[in-house]
Design a protein around this motif. Structure first.
Motif, PDB file in Angstrom:
ATOM      1  N   ALA A 241      47.008  37.568  36.860  1.00 32.58           N
ATOM      2  CA  ALA A 241      45.636  36.760  36.918  1.00 32.58           C
ATOM      3  C   ALA A 241      44.730  37.695  37.711  1.00 32.58           C
ATOM      4  O   ALA A 241      45.090  38.802  38.405  1.00 32.58           O
ATOM      5  CB  ALA A 241      46.002  35.589  37.620  1.00 32.58           C
ATOM      6  N   GLU A 242      43.514  37.486  37.523  1.00 30.50           N
ATOM      7  CA  GLU A 242      42.278  38.096  38.286  1.00 30.50           C
ATOM      8  C   GLU A 242      41.289  37.000  39.024  1.00 30.50           C
ATOM      9  O   GLU A 242      41.120  35.909  38.222  1.00 30.50           O
ATOM     10  CB  GLU A 242      41.544  38.986  37.273  1.00 30.50           C
ATOM     11  CG  GLU A 242      40.528  39.640  38.023  1.00 30.50           C
ATOM     12  CD  GLU A 242      39.785  40.801  36.867  1.00 30.50           C
ATOM     13  OE1 GLU A 242      40.337  41.615  36.347  1.00 30.50           O
ATOM     14  OE2 GLU A 242      38.722  40.634  36.472  1.00 30.50           O
ATOM     15  N   LEU A 243      41.216  37.373  40.353  1.00 30.68           N
ATOM     16  CA  LEU A 243      40.314  36.321  41.065  1.00 30.68           C
ATOM     17  C   LEU A 243      38.963  37.019  41.658  1.00 30.68           C
ATOM     18  O   LEU A 243      39.179  37.881  42.165  1.00 30.68           O
ATOM     19  CB  LEU A 243      40.983  35.522  42.106  1.00 30.68           C
ATOM     20  CG  LEU A 243      40.191  34.696  42.783  1.00 30.68           C
ATOM     21  CD1 LEU A 243      39.866  33.534  42.163  1.00 30.68           C
ATOM     22  CD2 LEU A 243      40.996  34.191  44.120  1.00 30.68           C
ATOM     23  N   PRO A 273      50.841  34.512  39.102  1.00 27.71           N
ATOM     24  CA  PRO A 273      50.476  33.092  38.669  1.00 27.71           C
ATOM     25  C   PRO A 273      50.794  32.422  40.096  1.00 27.71           C
ATOM     26  O   PRO A 273      51.867  32.461  40.663  1.00 27.71           O
ATOM     27  CB  PRO A 273      51.081  32.351  37.429  1.00 27.71           C
ATOM     28  CG  PRO A 273      51.303  33.847  36.559  1.00 27.71           C
ATOM     29  CD  PRO A 273      51.784  34.763  37.622  1.00 27.71           C
ATOM     30  N   GLU A 293      44.325  27.667  42.053  1.00 30.79           N
ATOM     31  CA  GLU A 293      45.424  27.894  41.279  1.00 30.79           C
ATOM     32  C   GLU A 293      45.268  28.933  40.506  1.00 30.79           C
ATOM     33  O   GLU A 293      43.998  28.690  39.543  1.00 30.79           O
ATOM     34  CB  GLU A 293      45.876  26.461  40.679  1.00 30.79           C
ATOM     35  CG  GLU A 293      47.210  26.574  39.752  1.00 30.79           C
ATOM     36  CD  GLU A 293      47.517  25.128  39.347  1.00 30.79           C
ATOM     37  OE1 GLU A 293      48.465  25.220  38.671  1.00 30.79           O
ATOM     38  OE2 GLU A 293      46.724  24.208  39.368  1.00 30.79           O
ATOM     39  N   LEU A 294      46.145  29.748  39.773  1.00 30.15           N
ATOM     40  CA  LEU A 294      45.753  30.839  38.869  1.00 30.15           C
ATOM     41  C   LEU A 294      47.149  30.934  37.823  1.00 30.15           C
ATOM     42  O   LEU A 294      48.232  30.635  38.180  1.00 30.15           O
ATOM     43  CB  LEU A 294      45.591  32.281  39.637  1.00 30.15           C
ATOM     44  CG  LEU A 294      44.728  32.491  40.462  1.00 30.15           C
ATOM     45  CD1 LEU A 294      44.727  33.814  41.240  1.00 30.15           C
ATOM     46  CD2 LEU A 294      43.489  32.330  39.866  1.00 30.15           C
ATOM     47  N   GLN A 295      46.554  30.828  36.685  1.00 28.02           N
ATOM     48  CA  GLN A 295      47.533  30.855  35.362  1.00 28.02           C
ATOM     49  C   GLN A 295      47.618  32.358  35.163  1.00 28.02           C
ATOM     50  O   GLN A 295      46.960  33.251  35.387  1.00 28.02           O
ATOM     51  CB  GLN A 295      46.900  30.057  34.421  1.00 28.02           C
ATOM     52  CG  GLN A 295      46.600  28.563  34.822  1.00 28.02           C
ATOM     53  CD  GLN A 295      47.836  27.915  35.096  1.00 28.02           C
ATOM     54  OE1 GLN A 295      49.214  28.257  34.907  1.00 28.02           O
ATOM     55  NE2 GLN A 295      47.865  26.743  35.815  1.00 28.02           N
ATOM     56  N   GLN A 298      44.927  34.669  33.569  1.00 25.03           N
ATOM     57  CA  GLN A 298      43.397  33.966  33.611  1.00 25.03           C
ATOM     58  C   GLN A 298      42.440  34.808  34.631  1.00 25.03           C
ATOM     59  O   GLN A 298      43.108  35.603  35.802  1.00 25.03           O
ATOM     60  CB  GLN A 298      43.679  32.553  34.565  1.00 25.03           C
ATOM     61  CG  GLN A 298      42.420  31.676  34.816  1.00 25.03           C
ATOM     62  CD  GLN A 298      42.805  30.463  35.467  1.00 25.03           C
ATOM     63  OE1 GLN A 298      43.927  30.450  36.106  1.00 25.03           O
ATOM     64  NE2 GLN A 298      42.042  29.592  35.489  1.00 25.03           N
ATOM     65  N   LYS A 299      41.374  34.737  33.997  1.00 19.29           N
ATOM     66  CA  LYS A 299      40.213  35.512  34.924  1.00 19.29           C
ATOM     67  C   LYS A 299      39.360  34.379  35.468  1.00 19.29           C
ATOM     68  O   LYS A 299      38.758  33.594  34.902  1.00 19.29           O
ATOM     69  CB  LYS A 299      39.558  36.527  34.209  1.00 19.29           C
ATOM     70  CG  LYS A 299      40.192  37.730  33.668  1.00 19.29           C
ATOM     71  CD  LYS A 299      39.505  38.784  33.015  1.00 19.29           C
ATOM     72  CE  LYS A 299      40.225  39.841  32.661  1.00 19.29           C
ATOM     73  NZ  LYS A 299      39.192  41.026  31.962  1.00 19.29           N
ATOM     74  N   LYS A 300      39.500  34.148  36.739  1.00 20.79           N
ATOM     75  CA  LYS A 300      38.603  33.014  37.411  1.00 20.79           C
ATOM     76  C   LYS A 300      37.774  33.528  38.586  1.00 20.79           C
ATOM     77  O   LYS A 300      38.021  34.423  38.992  1.00 20.79           O
ATOM     78  CB  LYS A 300      39.774  31.957  38.109  1.00 20.79           C
ATOM     79  CG  LYS A 300      39.106  30.815  38.294  1.00 20.79           C
ATOM     80  CD  LYS A 300      40.367  29.809  38.984  1.00 20.79           C
ATOM     81  CE  LYS A 300      39.937  28.237  39.077  1.00 20.79           C
ATOM     82  NZ  LYS A 300      40.839  27.571  39.291  1.00 20.79           N
TER      83      LYS A 300
END
Length: 450
Positions: A241-243, A273, A293-295, A298-300
């Protein structure tokens, strides 16, 4: 006597005629002949006698009818009859025609595109009648088959048959993926989902890609010859994932699970995740924190709008150039033209804690002023003060003529001339050559050289 004379005359005539016939005929002027060929460089002969390579210029050619011939390897011999008159200058040009061969190009299977010396000439079977003698490069190509290069050698007009069997250029791939269902692309062309079999692939370098949402794209390059096959089992790697963390204002310190990650905006990559605690803080603003919360893959983006935790002060003074202190600590100087009695430009002091503060404004030659203000959280408090002028001499000048002046030093120009305010609003200009000693009044031990 008359009879003898008549008998002698015929004899004289015969003698004269005999002498005239025995005299040589006058010489005939020679001709000049220039011989050209296209192309040049051909061997030239005149009446069977070799006269060199063209172009040739022959002088002293007897006036008559001559046979001119030119020969050059690869060309048909050219001949021409030339009649030259006495003293004539003539030019004869012999164009040489190239000797062409006969060739029949065949392929198995037929219908291949045939190129001759880089030029497309048609499809096999192909009859060629216009090629000059010598070597020629033949290229045969056909979809689904490997390109084949051949050499055609034409030595004379004897027909030559050149044939070739084309080799299939296709290969085969057997492809599977873990997990199954990845999209398969071969040489940039979609081929379905894994597992699958891909055939009729052109031989040579082959690029295989397998893609699935949430996983890194699998890429593999290999080389296969015609008739070969390869099995590929691609184990796909999950994408982390990327935040992205952005704040208003930016430059906030960003913490992930209490570990400092940098100043906003910041992009946090390779995150597994799960749940993460994100906290941001910047001077002058209330800190903020939340759980994110990261999947997988996912890029959030998380945005934090911070609220001010303090206030600010805006200060304008008359005149400009006044020093400003907040609670005894210098905070800056108001800007503006020093001789302008009008208001200064606003001086903004940020990050002032809410509550009561003492503002002190001072400037040389003016009475200092202290005011008490109240700063509100997230607000801006304005201070607009005018300082009262006081006359406090700061410089003593002793002149060469023995005079002493005390006052406020207003200006020293580039030539060293002094402008001294000796009374409120009364100025005295002292030339540099008349200054013997200049002393600061507040510290008489420090003297400036005249």
């Amino acid at each position: 006597m008359r009879h003898m004379a008549r008998a002698v005359c015929p004899a004289a005539v015969l003698l004269a005629a005999s002498i005239a016939s025995a005299a040589p005929a006058p010489a005939r002027a020679p001709a000049e002949l220039e011989i050209l060929t296209t192309p040049a460089g051909a061997t030239v002969s005149v009446d069977g006698l070799n006269r060199g390579s063209s172009p040739v210029c022959l002088k002293n050619v007897p006036p008559d009818v001559h046979l001119v011939a030119a020969s050059l390897p690869g060309y048909v011999e050219a001949r021409k009859t030339v009649a030259l008159a006495e003293g004539q200058k003539a030019t004869v040009t012999l164009p040489l025609e190239p000797i062409t061969g006969l060739a029949l190009i065949l392929s198995e299977p037929p219908g291949a595109d045939a190129g001759v010396n880089g030029a497309d000439r048609g499809k096999t079977p192909l009859l060629l009648t216009d090629l000059p003698l010598g070597e020629h490069k033949i290229r045969l190509s056909m979809p689904g088959y490997q390109t084949k290069d051949l050499v055609l050698n034409l030595k004379d007009r004897v027909p030559v048959v050149l044939s070739a069997s084309l080799t299939s250029d296709s290969a085969k791939l057997i492809i599977s993926s873990t997990p199954e269902g990845a999209d398969v692309v071969v040489n940039g062309v979609a081929k379905g989902k894994a597992p699958c079999t891909v055939d009729r692939i052109p031989a040579g370098e082959i690029t295989v890609e397998l893609a699935m949402e949430g996983f890194e794209t699998y890429r593999h390059t290999l080389r296969l010859a015609a008739g070969e096959f390869e099995t590929i089992n691609a184990a796909l790697k999950p994408i982390p994932a990327e935040l992205s963390v952005v704040t208003m204002p930016d430059k906030a310190r960003v913490y992930l699970n209490d570990e400092f990650q940098g100043e906003s905006p910041v992009v946090l990559k390779n995150l597994a995740p799960g749940n993460y605690r994100v906290r941001v803080e910047v001077k002058g603003y209330d800190p903020m924190a939340r759980t994110v919360e990261l999947q997988r893959a996912q890029k959030k983006t998380e945005e934090f709008r911070l609220a001010r935790s303090d206030g600010s002060i805006e200060i304008i003074t008359r005149p400009a150039g006044a020093d400003v202190s907040v609670d005894g600590a210098k905070a800056g100087t108001t800007a503006g033209a020093p001789d302008n009695p009008g208001p200064s430009e606003p001086l903004i002091i940020d990050f002032v804690p809410p509550g009561e503060h003492k503002i002190t404004i001072s400037k040389k030659g003016y009475a200092p002023k202290t005011v008490t203000i109240q700063v509100e959280k997230g607000g801006r408090t304005s201070v607009n003060e005018t300082l009262m002028r006081v006359f406090v001499p700061d410089t003593e000048v002793r002149t060469v003529s023995g005079e002493t002046y005390r006052g406020v030093l207003a200006e020293t120009d580039a030539q060293g001339n002094l402008k001294l305010e000796i009374k409120p609003g009364v100025f005295k200009t002292i030339p540099a050559q008349d200054v013997r000693v200049r002393l600061p009044i507040e510290d008489s031990s420090q003297k400036q050289a005249p």
